[in-house]
Write an enzyme that holds these catalytic residues in place. Sequence first.
Site, PDB file in Angstrom:
ATOM      1  CG  ASP A  53      48.007   7.229  28.398  1.00 52.84           C
ATOM      2  OD1 ASP A  53      47.398   6.156  28.564  1.00 52.84           O
ATOM      3  OD2 ASP A  53      47.626   8.114  27.604  1.00 52.84           O
ATOM      4  CE1 TYR A 103      46.785  10.788  22.262  1.00 49.15           C
ATOM      5  CE2 TYR A 103      48.310   9.833  23.838  1.00 49.15           C
ATOM      6  CZ  TYR A 103      47.027  10.172  23.469  1.00 49.15           C
ATOM      7  OH  TYR A 103      45.973   9.898  24.316  1.00 49.15           O
ATOM      8  CE  LYS A 107      45.504   5.977  25.499  1.00 50.31           C
ATOM      9  NZ  LYS A 107      46.551   6.999  25.391  1.00 50.31           N
ATOM     10  CG  HIS A 161      42.831   6.275  21.327  1.00 47.38           C
ATOM     11  ND1 HIS A 161      44.070   6.742  20.965  1.00 47.38           N
ATOM     12  CD2 HIS A 161      42.352   7.177  22.203  1.00 47.38           C
ATOM     13  CE1 HIS A 161      44.319   7.872  21.610  1.00 47.38           C
ATOM     14  NE2 HIS A 161      43.288   8.162  22.349  1.00 47.38           N
TER      15      HIS A 161
HETATM   16  N1  LIG Z   1      42.073   7.983  25.914  1.00 47.45           N
HETATM   17  C1  LIG Z   1      41.816   9.166  25.412  1.00 47.45           C
HETATM   18  O1  LIG Z   1      40.973   9.317  24.521  1.00 47.45           O
HETATM   19  C2  LIG Z   1      42.552  10.375  25.915  1.00 47.45           C
HETATM   20  C3  LIG Z   1      42.020  11.658  25.685  1.00 47.45           C
HETATM   21  C4  LIG Z   1      42.708  12.760  26.179  1.00 47.45           C
HETATM   22  C5  LIG Z   1      43.900  12.587  26.869  1.00 47.45           C
HETATM   23  N2  LIG Z   1      44.420  11.321  27.056  1.00 47.45           N
HETATM   24  C6  LIG Z   1      45.691  11.126  27.806  1.00 47.45           C
HETATM   25  O2  LIG Z   1      45.607  11.845  29.030  1.00 47.45           O
HETATM   26  C7  LIG Z   1      46.740  12.718  29.137  1.00 47.45           C
HETATM   27  C8  LIG Z   1      46.401  13.926  29.975  1.00 47.45           C
HETATM   28  O3  LIG Z   1      45.302  14.632  29.461  1.00 47.45           O
HETATM   29  P1  LIG Z   1      45.392  16.126  28.925  1.00 47.45           P
HETATM   30  O4  LIG Z   1      46.738  16.361  28.381  1.00 47.45           O
HETATM   31  O5  LIG Z   1      44.207  16.339  28.064  1.00 47.45           O
HETATM   32  O6  LIG Z   1      45.067  17.020  30.190  1.00 47.45           O
HETATM   33  P2  LIG Z   1      45.637  17.281  31.671  1.00 47.45           P
HETATM   34  O7  LIG Z   1      46.689  16.324  32.044  1.00 47.45           O
HETATM   35  O8  LIG Z   1      44.431  17.430  32.521  1.00 47.45           O
HETATM   36  O9  LIG Z   1      46.243  18.732  31.509  1.00 47.45           O
HETATM   37  C9  LIG Z   1      47.498  18.971  30.964  1.00 47.45           C
HETATM   38  C10 LIG Z   1      47.800  20.430  31.199  1.00 47.45           C
HETATM   39  O10 LIG Z   1      47.946  20.643  32.615  1.00 47.45           O
HETATM   40  C11 LIG Z   1      49.050  21.489  32.864  1.00 47.45           C
HETATM   41  N3  LIG Z   1      49.736  21.014  34.077  1.00 47.45           N
HETATM   42  C12 LIG Z   1      50.209  19.762  34.318  1.00 47.45           C
HETATM   43  N4  LIG Z   1      50.756  19.707  35.544  1.00 47.45           N
HETATM   44  C13 LIG Z   1      50.655  20.953  36.080  1.00 47.45           C
HETATM   45  C14 LIG Z   1      51.048  21.517  37.317  1.00 47.45           C
HETATM   46  N5  LIG Z   1      51.651  20.798  38.256  1.00 47.45           N
HETATM   47  N6  LIG Z   1      50.788  22.838  37.515  1.00 47.45           N
HETATM   48  C15 LIG Z   1      50.180  23.575  36.578  1.00 47.45           C
HETATM   49  N7  LIG Z   1      49.770  23.088  35.384  1.00 47.45           N
HETATM   50  C16 LIG Z   1      50.008  21.783  35.133  1.00 47.45           C
HETATM   51  C17 LIG Z   1      49.964  21.337  31.682  1.00 47.45           C
HETATM   52  O11 LIG Z   1      50.535  22.576  31.424  1.00 47.45           O
HETATM   53  P3  LIG Z   1      52.130  22.733  31.233  1.00 47.45           P
HETATM   54  O12 LIG Z   1      52.395  22.179  29.886  1.00 47.45           O
HETATM   55  O13 LIG Z   1      52.297  24.209  31.356  1.00 47.45           O
HETATM   56  O14 LIG Z   1      52.787  21.960  32.336  1.00 47.45           O
HETATM   57  C18 LIG Z   1      49.046  20.916  30.534  1.00 47.45           C
HETATM   58  O15 LIG Z   1      48.670  22.039  29.767  1.00 47.45           O
HETATM   59  C19 LIG Z   1      47.127  12.997  27.682  1.00 47.45           C
HETATM   60  O16 LIG Z   1      48.436  13.512  27.570  1.00 47.45           O
HETATM   61  C20 LIG Z   1      46.942  11.628  27.081  1.00 47.45           C
HETATM   62  O17 LIG Z   1      48.047  10.794  27.383  1.00 47.45           O
HETATM   63  C21 LIG Z   1      43.741  10.223  26.609  1.00 47.45           C
END
Ligand SMILES: NC(=O)c1ccc[n+]([C@@H]2O[C@H](COP(=O)([O-])OP(=O)(O)OC[C@H]3O[C@@H](n4cnc5c(N)ncnc54)[C@H](OP(=O)(O)O)[C@@H]3O)[C@@H](O)[C@H]2O)c1
Length: 344
Positions: free
Chosen positions: A62, A67, A95, A128
């Site tokens: 994704d 980014y 996006k 986006h």
């Molecule tokens: N469309 C949109 O507007 C939008 C908005 C927000 C996000 N996104 C997309 O969604 C993706 C994910 O969202 P997000 O990054 O906000 O949040 P997320 O995936 O809910 O959380 C990421 C966090 O979770 C931790 N993590 C991941 N796997 C883990 C595990 N197995 N055990 C413990 N901790 C774990 C990671 O820490 P570590 O680094 O320590 O592993 C990281 O800090 C983004 O990267 C992006 O691609 C899209």
Amino acid sequence: MSSSGARSPLSIDPAQVPQRCLYTGAQMPAIGLGTFGSDHVSAQEIAGAVKGAAEVGYRHFDCASVYGNEDRIGFSLCEIMRSGLKRQDLWITSKLWNDKHAEADVLPACKESLADLQLEYLDLYLVHWPFPNYHRPGCNVDERDPNAKPYLHENFMKTWRKMEELVDLGLVRHIGTSNMTIPKLKLVLRDARIKPAVTEMELHPHFQQPELFDYVRANGIVPVGYSPIGSPGRPVRDRTPEDTSPTEDPVVKRIAERHGVHPALICIKWAVQRGQTPIPFSAKRAHYLSNLRGVAEDPLTSDEMQEIAAIDRNCRLVKGQVFLWKDGQSWEALWDTDGEITPP
Ligand SMILES: NC(=O)c1ccc[n+]([C@@H]2O[C@H](COP(=O)([O-])OP(=O)(O)OC[C@H]3O[C@@H](n4cnc5c(N)ncnc54)[C@H](OP(=O)(O)O)[C@@H]3O)[C@@H](O)[C@H]2O)c1
């Protein structure tokens, strides 16, 4: 540690990963790797994670121009394909950023993402946000674009027509939306020539969005769930005192103990089993590998699925304040919480 105590494999066979069937008949892996570094993980590290994730069995990535790392990720994708994977084995999403909604900007923006990612086509290209409002990367949530506009459906459809042209040109295979609401999607579904195949939305055990989730699925749109773990690494400026954390929820923790895994994995298993496609972010191999393994083995029971269904707190973490267009507005205005598009 796996619940059986057996030594875990260092990669997962992609054939074991569930797939989502889009309305075109295309198959998309039901988990992807997020690539937003939340301002603290470098482009270099994320590009390394993309390569590592492909090695352990991920096929879905994704991405987004905002980014700021698509050019680095492009080199990883090249290496992945040089190592034997074919383009059609991968699912790559990008996006369109908010400052590129003008009709003249959509094609160049898409071409720039393609050039950065070193690809000839994208599997999926999303708008986006439905607001054409610009803000600086990393800015404070109080900052506003002085030219900010509300959602104007006529304008959105101008952007959408250009998105449709990208499909006609063969530059993208599917188009979709992100950060939408039911009232906005209703209009898009009414007026689109090529309807959205996917919509990306925040989804985790504390923000289940049941109405929007059911609505998109009833309309043949696949929900992709962002921040599936509750975004524990998001920037401090994006946190509020009311925010809750699904990985600290006692129900999630108890189920995690039962399965012998981190609560993050319970969020991921729940997401895939519920029917959304989570895109968890991590640049740490142990984390992204365990997240992928989590969807290939040891599913939650239906009782556990129901227990998690009951802990929804309607707690939106990504509120989008920077997109507000009027002084004194609260972030709820962006999300049409009255059931109608918030008037301009
Ligand atoms: N469309 C949109 O507007 C939008 C908005 C927000 C996000 N996104 C997309 O969604 C993706 C994910 O969202 P997000 O990054 O906000 O949040 P997320 O995936 O809910 O959380 C990421 C966090 O979770 C931790 N993590 C991941 N796997 C883990 C595990 N197995 N055990 C413990 N901790 C774990 C990671 O820490 P570590 O680094 O320590 O592993 C990281 O800090 C983004 O990267 C992006 O691609 C899209």
